[in-house]
Motif scaffolding. Structure first.
Motif, mmCIF file in Angstrom:
data_model
loop_
_atom_site.group_PDB
_atom_site.id
_atom_site.type_symbol
_atom_site.label_atom_id
_atom_site.label_comp_id
_atom_site.label_asym_id
_atom_site.label_seq_id
_atom_site.Cartn_x
_atom_site.Cartn_y
_atom_site.Cartn_z
ATOM 1 N N GLY A 46 32.630 16.142 33.622
ATOM 2 C CA GLY A 46 31.239 15.212 33.215
ATOM 3 C C GLY A 46 30.809 16.513 32.475
ATOM 4 O O GLY A 46 29.465 15.789 32.096
ATOM 5 N N LEU A 47 30.847 16.856 31.383
ATOM 6 C CA LEU A 47 30.150 17.630 31.023
ATOM 7 C C LEU A 47 29.837 17.681 29.574
ATOM 8 O O LEU A 47 28.950 18.684 29.012
ATOM 9 N N ALA A 48 31.025 16.782 28.559
ATOM 10 C CA ALA A 48 30.856 16.290 27.622
ATOM 11 C C ALA A 48 28.992 16.392 26.842
ATOM 12 O O ALA A 48 29.223 16.607 25.550
ATOM 13 N N ASP A 49 28.240 15.823 27.379
ATOM 14 C CA ASP A 49 27.212 15.949 26.959
ATOM 15 C C ASP A 49 26.532 16.945 27.011
ATOM 16 O O ASP A 49 25.131 17.541 26.295
ATOM 17 N N ARG A 50 26.588 17.958 27.610
ATOM 18 C CA ARG A 50 25.659 19.802 27.852
ATOM 19 C C ARG A 50 26.435 20.128 27.011
ATOM 20 O O ARG A 50 26.102 21.684 27.170
ATOM 21 N N ILE A 51 28.317 20.454 27.219
ATOM 22 C CA ILE A 51 29.087 20.922 26.521
ATOM 23 C C ILE A 51 29.597 20.790 24.892
ATOM 24 O O ILE A 51 30.786 20.350 25.526
ATOM 25 N N ASP A 52 29.482 21.510 24.309
ATOM 26 C CA ASP A 52 30.119 21.497 23.146
ATOM 27 C C ASP A 52 30.935 22.220 23.237
ATOM 28 O O ASP A 52 30.768 23.871 23.341
ATOM 29 N N THR A 53 31.966 22.003 22.325
ATOM 30 C CA THR A 53 32.900 23.095 21.443
ATOM 31 C C THR A 53 33.121 22.971 20.296
ATOM 32 O O THR A 53 32.397 22.416 19.238
ATOM 33 N N HIS A 54 33.295 24.838 19.633
ATOM 34 C CA HIS A 54 33.134 24.848 18.349
ATOM 35 C C HIS A 54 34.683 25.778 17.540
ATOM 36 O O HIS A 54 34.432 27.516 17.974
ATOM 37 N N ALA A 55 35.276 25.041 17.197
ATOM 38 C CA ALA A 55 36.716 26.057 16.709
ATOM 39 C C ALA A 55 36.438 26.732 15.797
ATOM 40 O O ALA A 55 35.798 27.067 13.980
ATOM 41 N N ALA A 56 35.839 28.294 15.940
ATOM 42 C CA ALA A 56 36.061 29.404 14.541
ATOM 43 C C ALA A 56 36.522 30.819 15.045
ATOM 44 O O ALA A 56 37.006 31.124 15.985
ATOM 45 N N ASP A 57 36.773 31.478 13.982
ATOM 46 C CA ASP A 57 36.814 33.073 14.446
ATOM 47 C C ASP A 57 35.756 33.897 15.246
ATOM 48 O O ASP A 57 34.719 33.810 13.391
ATOM 49 N N LEU A 58 35.540 34.563 15.876
ATOM 50 C CA LEU A 58 34.839 34.976 16.092
ATOM 51 C C LEU A 58 33.959 36.524 15.299
ATOM 52 O O LEU A 58 32.814 36.179 15.430
ATOM 53 N N PHE A 59 34.976 36.975 14.659
ATOM 54 C CA PHE A 59 34.485 37.932 13.603
ATOM 55 C C PHE A 59 34.287 37.290 12.301
ATOM 56 O O PHE A 59 33.079 37.795 11.413
ATOM 57 N N ASP A 60 34.932 36.897 11.728
ATOM 58 C CA ASP A 60 35.407 36.037 10.527
ATOM 59 C C ASP A 60 34.504 34.603 10.313
ATOM 60 O O ASP A 60 33.123 34.410 8.715
ATOM 61 N N ASP A 61 33.668 33.850 10.968
ATOM 62 C CA ASP A 61 33.001 32.846 11.063
ATOM 63 C C ASP A 61 32.046 32.695 11.244
ATOM 64 O O ASP A 61 31.574 33.860 12.447
ATOM 65 N N ALA A 62 30.870 32.323 10.493
ATOM 66 C CA ALA A 62 29.485 31.881 10.729
ATOM 67 C C ALA A 62 28.798 31.212 12.432
ATOM 68 O O ALA A 62 30.107 30.667 12.519
ATOM 69 N N TYR A 63 28.604 31.856 13.341
ATOM 70 C CA TYR A 63 28.255 31.757 14.357
ATOM 71 C C TYR A 63 27.169 30.093 14.661
ATOM 72 O O TYR A 63 26.036 30.404 13.586
ATOM 73 N N PRO A 64 27.341 29.126 14.770
ATOM 74 C CA PRO A 64 27.128 27.977 14.997
ATOM 75 C C PRO A 64 24.843 28.130 15.359
ATOM 76 O O PRO A 64 25.625 28.519 16.172
ATOM 77 N N PRO A 65 24.137 27.613 14.604
ATOM 78 C CA PRO A 65 22.622 27.925 14.667
ATOM 79 C C PRO A 65 21.618 26.948 16.080
ATOM 80 O O PRO A 65 23.050 26.233 16.244
ATOM 81 N N GLY A 66 21.255 27.398 16.054
ATOM 82 C CA GLY A 66 20.205 26.352 17.117
ATOM 83 C C GLY A 66 20.291 27.091 18.762
ATOM 84 O O GLY A 66 20.240 26.013 19.301
ATOM 85 N N HIS A 67 20.818 28.237 19.261
ATOM 86 C CA HIS A 67 21.490 28.749 20.291
ATOM 87 C C HIS A 67 20.251 30.053 20.429
ATOM 88 O O HIS A 67 20.227 30.830 19.883
ATOM 89 N N ASP A 68 19.491 30.431 21.767
ATOM 90 C CA ASP A 68 18.707 30.879 22.230
ATOM 91 C C ASP A 68 19.201 32.527 22.438
ATOM 92 O O ASP A 68 18.795 33.236 23.279
#
Ligand SMILES: C[S@@+](CC[C@H](N)C(=O)[O-])C[C@H]1O[C@@H](n2cnc3c(N)ncnc32)[C@H](O)[C@@H]1O
Length: 348
Positions: free
Chosen positions: A222-244
């Motif tokens: 029941g945490l879909a409103d607080r946990i998002d997923t982001h498919a990416a390669d951790l080396f090659d792709d940019a990290y999604p913004p807005g995280h502290d």
């Protein structure tokens, strides 16, 4: 610091038969011995045979093995019982976690461990040959074998559940709002963090295969409103913004020092001044003498995840973090039988 004293010949026995010691534990798990003795403490060998479906011969062999190792005890009444640690795991609800960890060793780590010497000789993760595929890391090979991805993430989930209290309780999250969980797998740590700290929002970044498992678990909690997923390669792709806060959980043990510096550098670039990176995994001691857990787990890391994977000492991470520009670097530990800890460091 934690180096063992020089063994006597008698003390060499559990090392010489280390493979056999593990197989006694594994067989007892597979054959349901511990579950049976939990239900029927003090059962005699005949009852154990009836309860597990083994012949008397096999039962005696198994009970000799588990009792000589201290996994079971035999009382003066000839009744068998689980050792205290196993019973405690049943009592506190962590038995399945222990079972999963044994299964991980048996079905993922065990055969590749045969390739340890060759892995050291060549500097390559030779044990990966046991998993079909032509990529160089274990994770991209998981999808090539039916059911392996599910097995891996179920077991990895248990390793994390076992070791993540230091991540959940040892870190002060009062100033953190949004965590980027890089290589977050099936979201085991994201779910635990979101449950323990209700103000946190988390993004799990991983490969699409891992995120399928993650999405299902996030929804189930029941945490879909607080946990998002982001498919990416951790080396090659940019990290999604807005995280502290950027979290690397059981991640930097996989890669080489050069790759780790690149990943920490990406985290640095994704953060603003005053924001933080967290590195959570098992560590070896700075003086290279232990602990035993790190020394033995090194066989898995040398043979499987990637060329050069290892449980690095704390000071290596500190050096990489300083190299990337981080400061205020803290080691966080709690009392635990595993050498897991967290290093936190701040940008700016
Ligand atoms: C050892 S698991 C750790 C999972 C989780 N963080 C935990 O602590 O249980 C490593 C994770 O990194 C992910 N991973 C490995 N290489 C990756 C890559 N190039 N891009 C994105 N994720 C990757 C794997 O899919 C896997 O989920």
């Amino acid at each position: 610091m934690t180096a063992a004293s020089t063994p006597t010949m008698r003390q060499l026995v559990p090392i010489l038969f280390g493979h056999a010691a593990f197989q006694q534990l594994n067989a007892a798990c597979e054959l349901g011995l511990f579950e049976y003795l939990h239900r029927a403490p003090g059962a005699c060998a005949e009852s154990v045979a009836a309860g597990t479906g083994l012949s008397m011969h096999s039962t005696r062999v198994l009970l000799l093995g588990t009792t000589s190792l201290g996994l079971t005890t035999k009382g003066p009444d000839d009744g068998y019982r689980n050792c205290a640690v196993v019973e405690e795991a049943f009592r506190e609800g962590s038995w399945q976690v222990l079972r999963d960890i044994v299964e991980f060793q048996a079905r993922i780590a065990y055969l590749p461990a045969m390739d340890y010497a060759e892995s050291l000789r060549t500097g390559e993760n030779i044990g990966i040959r046991h998993f079909p595929g032509d990529t160089q890391d274990l994770y991209t090979r998981l999808a090539n074998t039916e059911g392996l991805e599910q097995l891996f993430y179920r077991c990895m989930n248990s390793w994390s559940t076992l070791s993540n209290p230091v991540l959940l309780q040892g870190v002060d999250y009062s100033q953190v709002r949004r965590v980027l969980d890089v290589g977050g797998g099936d979201a085991v740590n994201a779910i635990a963090l979101a449950s323990a700290h209700e103000h946190l929002r988390i993004t799990v970044l991983d490969r699409p295969g891992a995120l399928e498992v993650a999405k299902e678990k996030i929804a189930r909690h029941g945490l879909a409103d607080r946990i998002d997923t982001h498919a990416a390669d951790l080396f090659d792709d940019a990290y999604p913004p807005g995280h502290d806060c950027v979290l690397f959980a059981h991640q930097l043990v996989i890669w080489t020092p050069e790759q780790n510096k690149a990943l920490l550098g990406k985290a640095f670039d994704a953060l603003d001044d005053g924001q933080r990176v967290l590195v959570f995994n098992a560590f070896s001691d700075d003086d290279g003498t232990g602990p035993l857990y790190a020394g033995l787990d090194s066989v898995y890391f040398s043979t499987l995840p990637f060329r050069g994977s290892t449980l690095y000492p704390w000071r290596d991470y500190e050096e990489w973090l300083r190299h990337c520009g981080f400061s205020e670097i803290n080691r966080i530990t709690i009392d635990s039988w595993t050498p897991h800890g967290v290093i936190e460091a701040y940008r700016g």
